[in-house]
Write an enzyme that holds these catalytic residues in place. Structure first.
Site, mmCIF file in Angstrom:
data_model
loop_
_atom_site.group_PDB
_atom_site.id
_atom_site.type_symbol
_atom_site.label_atom_id
_atom_site.label_comp_id
_atom_site.label_asym_id
_atom_site.label_seq_id
_atom_site.Cartn_x
_atom_site.Cartn_y
_atom_site.Cartn_z
ATOM 1 N N CYS A 50 4.662 -103.375 72.869
ATOM 2 C CA CYS A 50 4.292 -102.554 74.083
ATOM 3 C C CYS A 50 5.365 -102.702 75.300
ATOM 4 C CB CYS A 50 2.658 -102.896 74.501
ATOM 5 S SG CYS A 50 1.631 -102.758 73.218
ATOM 6 N N CYS A 93 1.492 -107.049 78.408
ATOM 7 C CA CYS A 93 1.534 -107.818 77.325
ATOM 8 C C CYS A 93 2.026 -107.248 76.238
ATOM 9 C CB CYS A 93 -0.002 -108.273 77.092
ATOM 10 S SG CYS A 93 -1.201 -106.553 76.844
ATOM 11 N N SER A 125 -6.410 -99.205 76.165
ATOM 12 C CA SER A 125 -5.638 -98.102 76.447
ATOM 13 C C SER A 125 -5.858 -96.992 75.498
ATOM 14 C CB SER A 125 -4.151 -98.831 76.549
ATOM 15 O OG SER A 125 -4.020 -99.273 75.226
ATOM 16 N N HIS A 153 -1.295 -94.910 76.803
ATOM 17 C CA HIS A 153 -0.283 -96.017 76.776
ATOM 18 C C HIS A 153 0.672 -95.595 75.256
ATOM 19 C CE1 HIS A 153 1.683 -99.721 75.469
ATOM 20 N NE2 HIS A 153 0.613 -100.463 75.101
#
Length: 383
Positions: free
Chosen positions: A89, A368, A237, A338
């Site tokens: 991510c 994260c 997300s 996201h």
């Protein structure tokens, strides 16, 4: 002492799964934001030292070093290289870190850092096959050394989000309240034009389409993602598509190209944490960054922490003592989506623009990442 400056930050609007951007090739998404940087700023494209792009699940249309293919599709000279980064991510935030570090080291003067992700093109089942972030046992199954250290326990972001909610005693209602806040603030930000300066159009598409007109009652009616769990789809997300990019320059490049810096990089770091909990690393990473800089959490006027799940942000708030009113003030990933590889520099553009809008000085960004890591970046806005 060398400095790394931020000249510009752009992004596409974020498209929901199977939405407005789902038919756009990821190379073209990447090319859009790269081209916009060269159009918006008086630079010689041949002077760009590198294009560093984040992308997760680099298969299909995202394979073949999409940083390079996007740069070529954007019309950059063939002499400009490109490299694709995968820190899950945090991939495009890591690309920005690498770009700034290259400038700080004196080995580069002008770099485009960013990321792209077309999640509509890679269903969750395909991501599991690829052994990436969505897998419950891939890519860990079959590794004797991994099993020796961590046993046969399930490794997944979904379980991790539940473990965090349990450990920090975060109720479903509390997470739903945060999710509602995210949607309300995102909708207000869109209505107020707060994202206008960072969004570049893809054809006629230029407004984020993920925020919903929801309510606590609607969220309370959803089934949990796991039997007996607290997490629902409303607290995670959104799967989405998009691209983003940042122009990073040295002092010499500012002078050569007559560029006006908007911010400077104050700190860059990354830390790890328990991979079973996976999503808690922003907590020790933030502590590490504060220790290295001598700053306190109250020194930041604006903070962006990726809303992978509501429990991640709420646990981080509990541990850091940050003022929630300075955190994700224009909504977060729960509302805005996201697009994995693009989110880092997408959040960065929002951070930078909010600092400028409010006249703040320092901003912090953290997120994260699969595998239990987290990046932290601190910038100082320049008048």
């Amino acid at each position: 002492m060398a400095e790394a400056y931020i000249v510009d930050a752009v992004r596409t609007a974020v498209g929901r799964k199977n939405g407005a951007l789902s038919a756009v090739h990821p190379i073209d998404l990447g090319a859009t934001v790269i081209r916009s940087l060269t159009d918006r700023n008086p630079i010689d494209p041949a002077a760009i030292d590198d294009v560093m792009f984040g992308c997760v699940d680099t298969i299909g249309g995202q394979a073949g070093n999409i940083a390079r293919t996007s740069a070529l599709a954007a019309g950059l000279p063939e002499g400009v290289p490109g490299v694709t980064v995968d820190r899950q991510c945090g991939s495009s935030q890591q690309a920005l870190h690498f770009a700034a570090q290259a400038v700080l080291s004196g080995t580069a003067d002008l770099i485009v850092a960013g990321g792209v992700q077309s999640m509509s093109r890679i269903p969750i089942s395909a991501a599991m096959t690829a052994g990436r972030e969505f897998g419950f046992d891939d890519p860990y199954s079959g590794s004797e050394d991994w099993r020796r250290r961590y046993g046969n326990t399930e490794i997944s972001q979904f379980r991790a989000a539940e473990l965090i909610a349990e450990k920090w005693g975060i109720s479903r209602l509390r997470m739903e309240q945060w999710a509602l806040r995210s949607h309300q603030r995102a909708r207000d930000a869109i209505a107020g034009g707060r994202f206008d300066d960072e969004i570049v159009p893809v054809g006629s598409f230029e407004m984020d389409e993920c925020p919903r007109d929801t309510s606590l009652a609607k969220m309370a009616a959803l089934l949990p993602l796991r039997k007996g769990g607290r997490l629902t789809a409303a607290l995670a997300s959104q799967i989405s598509d998009g691209a983003s990019a940042v122009l990073v320059a040295s002092a010499a490049a500012l002078k050569t190209h007559n560029l006006v810096p908007r911010a400077r990089i104050h700190h860059l770091s990354a830390r790890g944490d328990d991979p079973v909990f996976m999503l808690t690393a922003p907590i020790p990473a933030t502590e590490y960054a504060l220790g290295k800089t001598g700053m306190s959490i109250d020194d930041f006027d604006v903070i962006e922490i990726n809303e992978a799940f509501a429990s991640v942000v709420l646990a981080w708030l509990a541990e850091t003592g940050a003022d929630p009113e300075r955190v994700n003030v224009n909504g977060g990933g729960i509302a805005l989506g996201h697009p994995l590889g693009a989110t880092g520099t997408k959040l960065f553009g929002t951070l930078l623009n909010e600092l400028e809008r409010t006249g703040g000085r320092y901003g912090l960004q953290t997120m994260c990442e699969g595998g239990g890591t987290a990046n932290v970046l601190i910038i100082e806005r320049l008048a």
